[in-house]
Design a protein around this motif. Structure first.
Motif, PDB file in Angstrom:
ATOM      1  N   ASP A 104       0.717  -1.335   0.081  1.00  0.00           N
ATOM      2  CA  ASP A 104      -0.468  -0.067  -0.131  1.00  0.00           C
ATOM      3  C   ASP A 104       0.625   1.064   0.239  1.00  0.00           C
ATOM      4  OD1 ASP A 104      -2.215   1.252   0.001  1.00  0.00           O
ATOM      5  OD2 ASP A 104      -2.712   1.152   2.079  1.00  0.00           O
ATOM      6  N   GLY A 105       2.124   1.364  -0.451  1.00  0.00           N
ATOM      7  CA  GLY A 105       2.795   2.399  -0.507  1.00  0.00           C
ATOM      8  C   GLY A 105       3.390   2.667   0.963  1.00  0.00           C
ATOM      9  N   ALA A 136       5.088   6.243   3.535  1.00  0.00           N
ATOM     10  CA  ALA A 136       3.557   6.872   4.438  1.00  0.00           C
ATOM     11  C   ALA A 136       4.159   6.229   6.229  1.00  0.00           C
ATOM     12  CB  ALA A 136       2.374   6.051   4.077  1.00  0.00           C
ATOM     13  N   ARG A 150      -2.091  -0.325   9.894  1.00  0.00           N
ATOM     14  CA  ARG A 150      -2.449  -0.436   8.524  1.00  0.00           C
ATOM     15  C   ARG A 150      -4.178  -0.657   7.966  1.00  0.00           C
ATOM     16  NH1 ARG A 150      -0.766  -6.372   8.110  1.00  0.00           N
ATOM     17  NH2 ARG A 150      -1.891  -6.222   6.122  1.00  0.00           N
ATOM     18  N   ALA A 155     -13.047   4.853   2.937  1.00  0.00           N
ATOM     19  CA  ALA A 155     -11.643   4.792   1.783  1.00  0.00           C
ATOM     20  C   ALA A 155     -12.848   4.559   0.557  1.00  0.00           C
ATOM     21  CB  ALA A 155     -10.929   4.012   2.534  1.00  0.00           C
ATOM     22  N   GLU A 186       1.733  -6.425  -2.989  1.00  0.00           N
ATOM     23  CA  GLU A 186       2.461  -5.846  -4.730  1.00  0.00           C
ATOM     24  C   GLU A 186       2.887  -6.823  -5.512  1.00  0.00           C
ATOM     25  OE1 GLU A 186       5.558  -2.441  -5.342  1.00  0.00           O
ATOM     26  OE2 GLU A 186       4.413  -2.188  -3.826  1.00  0.00           O
ATOM     27  N   THR A 210      -6.709  -1.944  -2.476  1.00  0.00           N
ATOM     28  CA  THR A 210      -7.074  -0.525  -2.080  1.00  0.00           C
ATOM     29  C   THR A 210      -7.113  -0.061  -3.123  1.00  0.00           C
ATOM     30  OG1 THR A 210      -5.306   0.145  -0.820  1.00  0.00           O
ATOM     31  CG2 THR A 210      -6.543  -1.853   0.438  1.00  0.00           C
ATOM     32  N   GLY A 211      -7.643   1.027  -3.172  1.00  0.00           N
ATOM     33  CA  GLY A 211      -8.220   2.301  -3.506  1.00  0.00           C
ATOM     34  C   GLY A 211      -6.938   2.334  -4.007  1.00  0.00           C
ATOM     35  N   ARG A 212      -5.859   3.473  -2.759  1.00  0.00           N
ATOM     36  CA  ARG A 212      -3.852   3.558  -2.784  1.00  0.00           C
ATOM     37  C   ARG A 212      -4.035   2.436  -3.861  1.00  0.00           C
ATOM     38  NH1 ARG A 212      -1.868   4.853   2.765  1.00  0.00           N
ATOM     39  NH2 ARG A 212      -0.053   5.646   1.524  1.00  0.00           N
ATOM     40  N   GLU A 213      -3.939   1.510  -3.709  1.00  0.00           N
ATOM     41  CA  GLU A 213      -2.174  -0.254  -4.176  1.00  0.00           C
ATOM     42  C   GLU A 213      -3.897   0.372  -5.884  1.00  0.00           C
ATOM     43  OE1 GLU A 213      -2.714  -2.941  -0.504  1.00  0.00           O
ATOM     44  OE2 GLU A 213      -3.755  -3.118  -2.532  1.00  0.00           O
ATOM     45  N   GLU A 221      -4.419   2.779  -7.811  1.00  0.00           N
ATOM     46  CA  GLU A 221      -3.706   3.693  -8.320  1.00  0.00           C
ATOM     47  C   GLU A 221      -2.469   3.736  -8.456  1.00  0.00           C
ATOM     48  OE1 GLU A 221      -3.727   8.606  -7.003  1.00  0.00           O
ATOM     49  OE2 GLU A 221      -4.782   7.612  -5.757  1.00  0.00           O
ATOM     50  N   ARG A 222      -2.325   3.465  -7.020  1.00  0.00           N
ATOM     51  CA  ARG A 222      -0.244   2.669  -7.389  1.00  0.00           C
ATOM     52  C   ARG A 222      -0.092   1.968  -8.882  1.00  0.00           C
ATOM     53  NH1 ARG A 222       5.367   2.743  -5.333  1.00  0.00           N
ATOM     54  NH2 ARG A 222       5.788   0.576  -4.922  1.00  0.00           N
TER      55      ARG A 222
END
Length: 261
Positions: free
Chosen positions: A63-64, A76, A117, A138, A198, A215-218, A220-221
């Motif tokens: 998740d970055g 982060a 997390r 989220a 990932e 997830t949304g953040r993942e 996007e990444r």
């Protein structure tokens, strides 16, 4: 009354009995000390953390939250640690653990003080031991698949009968089970004990597996670093996410709320 003759066999029995009684006497206080020690570890709130001067937060490699730049770990979770250090005066240590059950056990036994997390509220959590903290809305969870796949899925209903691969101990197992019930057809789950989220996305991009979740953040990444992937199909509405604290650490919860408004 004539005493029995002390034969070698009888002497051996008596010696074994004496050794057993001695061992029981030796172990009795040690067992009590172990129980007291276990209680002391679990009961770790702000006073104990302040005395030690160390706050431990746990996150995953995904998740970055963790990135490697010039040989150093950044991301982060390390930015969060810097903020907490500046605002609390504590030394903040980061513990990385991808396996969800092991993360929960570390929190339960006081090895860490906060799991930072995302935890979906649909996950199974022992609410007698843990409390969700800093709950927020989220982005949905997304299906991860290859763009050029002959089995490209455009609707949730088409997931019936397919297999999703998740990291072992994923907190999203219960979510997938609920989704399976909603579409009326089983979605099969397979767990990978080696790779976090990932790396599973990379395996989808390479064609080794068909589907996983993000997830949304993942999502996007992955769209930036893995152009072979399609992460456009949401599998949920907006979900409620939270971090986790121990239930018996209310003072720590109050302190964190002041440091991270």
């Amino acid at each position: 009354m004539t005493l029995p003759k002390l034969t070698p066999r009888l002497m051996g029995y008596l010696l074994a009995l004496l050794l057993a009684l001695g061992l029981m006497y030796y172990l009795r206080p040690r067992a009590g000390t172990s129980r007291d020690s276990e209680v002391a570890i679990v009961q770790r709130d702000w006073p104990e953390i302040q005395r030690e001067g160390v706050l431990r937060i746990l996150s995953a490699y995904t998740d970055g939250a963790v990135e490697i730049k010039d040989g150093l770990r950044t991301g982060a979770i390390y930015e969060l640690a810097r903020q907490l250090t500046a605002r609390s005066g504590l030394r903040v240590e980061v513990v990385l653990e991808n396996d969800w059950p092991r993360a929960l056990e570390a929190l339960r036994h006081g090895e860490v003080d906060l799991i930072a997390r995302p935890l979906a509220h649909t996950s199974e959590v022992d609410t007698l031991s843990f409390r969700p903290w800093r709950a927020h809305s989220a982005a949905p969870l997304y299906l991860v698949q290859r763009r050029d796949s002959a089995q490209l899925i455009r609707q949730q209903l088409a997931l019936g009968g397919k297999t999703l691969v998740l990291p072992e101990g994923s907190p999203y197992t219960l979510f997938v089970q609920h989704l399976s019930e909603e579409i009326g057809e089983p979605i099969h789950l397979s767990y990978d004990s080696l790779y976090p989220s990932e790396q599973l996305a990379m395996r989808v991009a390479a064609g080794s597996i068909d589907y996983t979740l993000a997830t949304g953040r993942e999502a996007e990444r992955y769209g930036k670093i893995l152009p072979e992937l399609d992460c456009s199909l949401p599998l949920s509405y907006t979900i409620r996410e939270a971090w986790l604290l121990r239930r018996d650490a209310p003072q720590l919860a109050d302190s964190l709320s002041r440091w991270l408004p």
